[in-house]
Design a protein around this motif. Structure first.
Motif, PDB file in Angstrom:
ATOM      1  N   ALA A  93     -39.537 -22.840  39.810  1.00 58.21           N
ATOM      2  CA  ALA A  93     -40.694 -22.567  38.958  1.00 58.21           C
ATOM      3  C   ALA A  93     -41.448 -21.315  39.380  1.00 58.21           C
ATOM      4  N   ASP A 139     -33.308 -25.043  34.468  1.00 55.40           N
ATOM      5  CA  ASP A 139     -34.478 -25.873  34.197  1.00 55.40           C
ATOM      6  C   ASP A 139     -34.450 -27.077  35.128  1.00 55.40           C
ATOM      7  N   ASP A 141     -37.521 -28.829  35.824  1.00 59.54           N
ATOM      8  CA  ASP A 141     -38.848 -29.437  35.729  1.00 59.54           C
ATOM      9  C   ASP A 141     -38.818 -30.948  35.913  1.00 59.54           C
ATOM     10  N   ARG A 144     -39.400 -32.448  39.484  1.00 64.45           N
ATOM     11  CA  ARG A 144     -40.688 -32.426  40.172  1.00 64.45           C
ATOM     12  C   ARG A 144     -41.132 -33.847  40.496  1.00 64.45           C
TER      13      ARG A 144
END
Length: 327
Positions: A93, A139, A141, A144
């Motif tokens: 990120a 990607d 995400d 997390r």
């Protein structure tokens, strides 16, 4: 140094680091070889106090969490998979180019396979029972970790902290073995996310409780779990901890691992710290795995030592009156 895979990848396997921009290094331990990186551009991201301070003393810019954007991010894979995923997601990120380095015993091969499905893998090197690989884009995400996770009984934790999935059975047993009164000033050495401290504060007569913890992430969880105003929080290496006044009782479930390496000497150093901070009539209550030979260290530092409870897995030890020679 624990590894030279990063240097090998740069020198012999086509890993080209960006010539500009900051370099984030997530979770390196003190024996991690960062010599191939431009130190002036490196920002070490390390919430563990001993390693954090060690890198700072070596001249690296050192922080607890990432700041803004980077030209490249290096992730040193930790033991806990959920924590590793979180670090990798955070790295992706804040940087377009990511390098991941880790041991096979810490799951680096499975990370390689999963990352290959999500990003453009540029290269990989296997060496010294581990692997390093690098990629762009992707990607991550969904990797997390949540800011907090439920540990049961109203407690919250976070990925990567000790006993993140629930209350440690040994800590629970120690809490149940503690007497109704422990004194006015107490310390929980290696307090973790605060379970033992929450139980200590239920005892009669407690006026001050020092929570001492080297992992900043765990200490943040402890602040959420222990909201009593008598609690004082210290992000510190237990071995360096110095309270403002003598302590009546120390309670602790000391660690004995660094990564996957067993190091019982950590517990011995906790015992010595306890003896230093305790009042002359002070008490130490601790729990340890059954096989760890802490009794000798306890008898070197305290006048009286007893095993008061336990089972096949662990033992609860009570030591009284620090020896003056060890103070």
């Amino acid at each position: 140094m624990s590894t030279s895979r990063l240097t090998l990848a740069v020198r012999e396997h086509g890993l080209t680091l960006p010539s500009e921009g900051r370099i984030a290094v997530f979770a390196p331990r003190l024996d991690t070889d960062l010599s191939t990186l431009d130190r002036a551009r490196v920002e070490v991201i390390q919430p563990l106090k001993p390693d954090h301070d060690g890198f700072a003393q070596a001249g690296f810019e050192t922080v607890i969490a990432e700041t803004d954007r980077y030209g490249v991010a290096v992730v040193i894979l930790p033991r806990a998979k959920a924590q590793g995923r979180d670090l990798l997601a955070r790295a992706a990120a804040c940087a377009d180019f990511v390098i991941v380095d880790g041991q096979k015993t810490d799951g680096i091969e499975s990370f390689l396979k999963e990352c290959r499905k999500r990003a453009d893998l540029s290269g990989s090197v296997s060496k010294s029972h581990g692997r390093i690989f690098w990629f762009e884009g992707g990607d991550f995400d969904d990797w997390r970790a949540p800011e907090t996770q439920d540990a049961g009984e109203g407690f919250v934790t976070r990925a990567g902290v000790f006993s993140a999935d629930g209350i440690d059975p040994a800590s629970r047993a120690l809490a149940e073995a503690l007497p109704p009164k422990l004194g006015r000033v107490l310390a929980d050495l290696g307090a973790g996310w605060g379970y033992l401290s929450s139980q200590i504060l239920k005892r009669d007569g407690v006026e001050v409780l020092h929570l001492v913890e080297a992992d900043h992430v765990a200490l943040d969880c402890a602040r959420l779990n222990v909201t009593d105003t008598r609690a004082q929080f210290h992000w510190d290496d237990v071995r360096d901890f110095k309270p403002g006044s003598r302590v009546d009782t120390v309670v602790m479930n000391p660690p004995f691992h660094t990564s996957r390496r067993a190091e019982p000497d950590l517990g011995v150093q906790f015992i010595r710290t306890a003896a230093k901070v305790l009042a002359p009539s002070g008490h130490l209550w601790m729990v340890a795995n059954r096989h760890l030979p802490y009794e000798a260290a306890l008898r070197e530092s305290f006048v009286k030592v007893d095993e008061v409870a336990g089972d096949r897995s662990f033992k609860i030890l009570h030591a009284q009156r620090p020896s003056r020679a060890k103070r």
